[in-house]
Enzyme design. Structure first.
Site, mmCIF file in Angstrom:
data_model
loop_
_atom_site.group_PDB
_atom_site.id
_atom_site.type_symbol
_atom_site.label_atom_id
_atom_site.label_comp_id
_atom_site.label_asym_id
_atom_site.label_seq_id
_atom_site.Cartn_x
_atom_site.Cartn_y
_atom_site.Cartn_z
ATOM 1 N N HIS A 262 0.856 -1.185 0.000
ATOM 2 C CA HIS A 262 0.000 0.000 0.000
ATOM 3 C C HIS A 262 0.890 1.232 0.000
ATOM 4 C CE1 HIS A 262 -3.196 2.795 1.170
ATOM 5 N NE2 HIS A 262 -4.022 1.859 0.804
ATOM 6 N N ASP A 316 -8.009 -5.238 -0.246
ATOM 7 C CA ASP A 316 -8.478 -6.106 -1.339
ATOM 8 C C ASP A 316 -8.223 -7.583 -1.093
ATOM 9 O OD1 ASP A 316 -7.470 -3.377 -3.149
ATOM 10 O OD2 ASP A 316 -9.514 -4.154 -3.252
HETATM 11 C C1 SDX Z 1 -6.222 0.114 -2.936
HETATM 12 O O1 SDX Z 1 -4.437 4.564 -1.923
HETATM 13 C C2 SDX Z 1 -5.405 3.947 -1.342
HETATM 14 O O2 SDX Z 1 -5.818 4.326 -0.292
HETATM 15 C C3 SDX Z 1 -5.956 2.767 -2.123
HETATM 16 C C4 SDX Z 1 -6.991 1.921 -1.403
HETATM 17 C C5 SDX Z 1 -8.291 2.687 -1.139
HETATM 18 O O3 SDX Z 1 -9.020 2.309 -0.213
HETATM 19 O O4 SDX Z 1 -8.606 3.581 -2.005
HETATM 20 O O5 SDX Z 1 -6.445 1.475 -0.156
HETATM 21 C C6 SDX Z 1 -7.377 0.706 -2.236
HETATM 22 O O6 SDX Z 1 -5.941 0.514 -4.044
HETATM 23 C C7 SDX Z 1 -5.351 -0.870 -2.215
HETATM 24 C C8 SDX Z 1 -4.126 -1.289 -3.050
HETATM 25 C C9 SDX Z 1 -4.585 -2.366 -4.054
HETATM 26 N N1 SDX Z 1 -3.500 -2.681 -4.978
HETATM 27 C C10 SDX Z 1 -2.862 -3.871 -4.967
HETATM 28 O O7 SDX Z 1 -3.072 -4.737 -4.120
HETATM 29 C C11 SDX Z 1 -1.865 -4.052 -6.096
HETATM 30 C C12 SDX Z 1 -0.565 -4.649 -5.545
HETATM 31 N N2 SDX Z 1 0.096 -3.596 -4.723
HETATM 32 C C13 SDX Z 1 1.161 -2.881 -5.364
HETATM 33 O O8 SDX Z 1 1.063 -2.676 -6.744
HETATM 34 C C14 SDX Z 1 1.634 -1.677 -4.547
HETATM 35 O O9 SDX Z 1 1.769 -2.093 -3.256
HETATM 36 C C15 SDX Z 1 0.818 -0.383 -4.579
HETATM 37 C C16 SDX Z 1 0.558 0.081 -5.953
HETATM 38 C C17 SDX Z 1 -0.474 -0.566 -3.855
HETATM 39 C C18 SDX Z 1 1.630 0.679 -3.840
HETATM 40 O O10 SDX Z 1 2.795 0.797 -4.529
HETATM 41 P P1 SDX Z 1 3.890 1.948 -4.270
HETATM 42 O O11 SDX Z 1 3.566 2.705 -3.031
HETATM 43 O O12 SDX Z 1 4.079 2.727 -5.525
HETATM 44 O O13 SDX Z 1 5.154 1.107 -3.933
HETATM 45 P P2 SDX Z 1 6.137 0.458 -5.002
HETATM 46 O O14 SDX Z 1 5.381 -0.149 -6.134
HETATM 47 O O15 SDX Z 1 7.172 1.469 -5.314
HETATM 48 O O16 SDX Z 1 6.772 -0.755 -4.166
HETATM 49 C C19 SDX Z 1 7.762 -0.502 -3.150
HETATM 50 C C20 SDX Z 1 8.497 -1.823 -2.995
HETATM 51 C C21 SDX Z 1 8.987 -2.404 -4.324
HETATM 52 O O17 SDX Z 1 10.119 -3.224 -4.048
HETATM 53 P P3 SDX Z 1 11.606 -2.641 -4.399
HETATM 54 O O18 SDX Z 1 11.604 -2.333 -5.893
HETATM 55 O O19 SDX Z 1 11.778 -1.411 -3.523
HETATM 56 O O20 SDX Z 1 12.520 -3.789 -4.030
HETATM 57 O O21 SDX Z 1 7.607 -2.816 -2.461
HETATM 58 C C22 SDX Z 1 7.446 -3.846 -3.443
HETATM 59 C C23 SDX Z 1 7.881 -3.294 -4.768
HETATM 60 O O22 SDX Z 1 8.308 -4.329 -5.630
HETATM 61 N N3 SDX Z 1 6.011 -4.181 -3.483
HETATM 62 C C24 SDX Z 1 5.520 -5.403 -3.663
HETATM 63 C C25 SDX Z 1 4.128 -5.254 -3.655
HETATM 64 N N4 SDX Z 1 3.807 -3.970 -3.472
HETATM 65 C C26 SDX Z 1 4.989 -3.300 -3.372
HETATM 66 N N5 SDX Z 1 6.124 -6.593 -3.838
HETATM 67 C C27 SDX Z 1 5.316 -7.662 -4.010
HETATM 68 N N6 SDX Z 1 3.959 -7.608 -4.018
HETATM 69 C C28 SDX Z 1 3.337 -6.412 -3.842
HETATM 70 N N7 SDX Z 1 2.016 -6.368 -3.834
#
Ligand code: SDX
Length: 379
Positions: A262, A316
């Protein structure tokens, strides 16, 4: 010259609005609607009462709640032109494309569509919240070749949605389960779809345009579309025995696992905390233990692998098992999210207009300068 500008990719470190609707503490895993913690609301409130809270910034008296429910539910029946429109849609259309189109089309049947007075905006917000369940149910019935059922303005939104969708009264437990999910998803600070809605309304465009922006934004798999992604993952894995191998590969490929991580929460999403216990009960009551056990196994593998990076289940992850156990089709999950978030989106739009300023950030130009125009015969 504007004050010192800085580039903040994804606006991860930028405060772009002030709000009194909801508060999130990402480090501690806290979510409050107007100061009331989400767990108390999930256990004691209703979606209609939560909508009142988000809009009026206080809980209603019982008289106020009854009047609010009556007014809200009275808007539920869809204009007949809308039902004619639904019947024109391809049955194969993805539901979120259908919903985005239908939310936009509602404006064509609303004489107040371009009246931006606070009173008209509140009435339009009521119509949007009251009619979204009927839009989703109407499209689903149409695509399945079943007769479209009209809303019952005397019933609660969650219960009546399940009746319109399935053609039969839901059990009290099912209606209550959906109502809790609608409470949990109603608002969440300046998430991407809420931000989009505020950008749209801040141009003094109309509430329907802002909601069309929000639905389109929520659809993305990094945002509201993740709950469908979680279910697709569970279906892909198939059984509890296949979880470990599947997750080992996912992690080795550094794939994003849907339902985890998140932008704000670096602790357990409090909605996921509540949904986890909820999903377990509903899964057991409906014979879907397999889904819950698989989800629990995935969570423990992810905890070991990435909790240290602040990656935990988000709203989710367990909503997928809950919705599947409620018998909802996988490709309706994000529509259910939109049905709930309509309360927060409209609340934020009304808040944005109170002391509005056009939202227009800068972009860092990275292209060339001083390039001569080459006539086409010399290119
Ligand atoms: C919702 O914003 C809100 O409030 C949203 C929400 C709401 O109520 O409106 O809460 C609803 O959208 C919840 C989120 C649903 N999305 C997912 O479940 C999709 C999977 N999650 C990721 O895509 C990610 O966690 C995000 C998009 C939610 C957040 O991403 P960020 O803040 O841009 O972080 P990032 O992608 O830069 O990741 C940081 C690190 C990375 O690793 P490094 O490159 O630093 O080594 O964390 C890792 C990422 O690879 N990472 C994950 C991961 N999410 C982040 N690794 C594995 N699985 C994941 N799900």
């Amino acid at each position: 010259m504007p004050a010192a500008l800085h580039f903040d990719k994804g606006l991860a470190n930028t405060i772009a609005a002030e709000t009194s609707l909801s508060f999130i503490d990402g480090e501690k895993g806290v979510l409050e609607y107007v100061g009331i913690d989400i767990d108390s609301l999930a256990r004691q409130s209703t979606f209609e009462e939560t909508t009142f809270l988000l809009w009026r910034r206080r809980l209603p008296t019982s008289g106020e709640l009854s009047a609010f429910e009556r007014e809200l539910h009275a808007h539920a029946p869809l204009p007949h032109g809308m039902l004619d429109l639904v019947r024109l849609f391809p049955r194969s259309a993805p539901p979120m494309h259908a919903l985005r189109t239908l939310v936009s089309a509602l404006a064509l049947f609303d004489a107040e569509a371009d009246d931006s007075s606070p009173a008209a905006n509140e009435r339009k917000s009521m119509r949007l919240i009251a009619r979204t369940p009927g839009l989703i149910a109407a499209f689903d019935r149409h695509r399945k070749g079943k007769p479209i059922l009209e809303a019952d303005p005397s019933a609660g939104l969650a219960r009546d949605f399940l009746r319109m969708l399935n053609g039969a009264e839901p059990t009290a437990a099912m209606a209550q389960a959906l109502d809790v999910c609608l409470i949990l998803h109603a608002d969440h600070g300046l998430n991407a779809s809420t931000f989009g809605a505020r950008v749209t309304i801040a141009t003094l465009s109309d509430m329907y345009s802002a909601m069309a922006t929000a639905v389109g934004t929520l659809k993305g798999p990094l945002h509201g579309g993740a709950n469908e992604g979680v279910m697709q993952m569970l279906e892909e894995i198939g059984s509890i025995d296949a979880v470990d191998g599947y997750m080992r590969e996912k992690l080795a490929n550094k794939d994003k696992v849907m339902g985890f991580g998140h932008r704000v929460y670096k602790a357990y999403d409090p909605r996921a905390t509540y949904l986890k216990t909820f999903a377990e009960k509903i899964a057991r009551d409906t014979g879907n233990e397999r889904l819950f056990e698989m989800s629990k196994r995935i969570e423990s593998i992810m905890h070991e692998a990435v909790a240290a990076k602040g990656i935990y289940p988000n709203v989710d992850f367990y909503s997928a098992t809950t919705y599947a156990s409620l018998g909802l089709d996988l490709d309706l999950f994000t529509c259910i999210f939109a049905m709930s978030r309509m309360a927060g989106w409209t609340g934020h739009c009304i808040e944005q207009l109170d002391g509005n300023r056009l939202i227009r950030p800068h972009a860092e130009y990275t292209g060339p300068h001083g390039v001569a125009y080459t006539t086409i015969d010399r290119r």
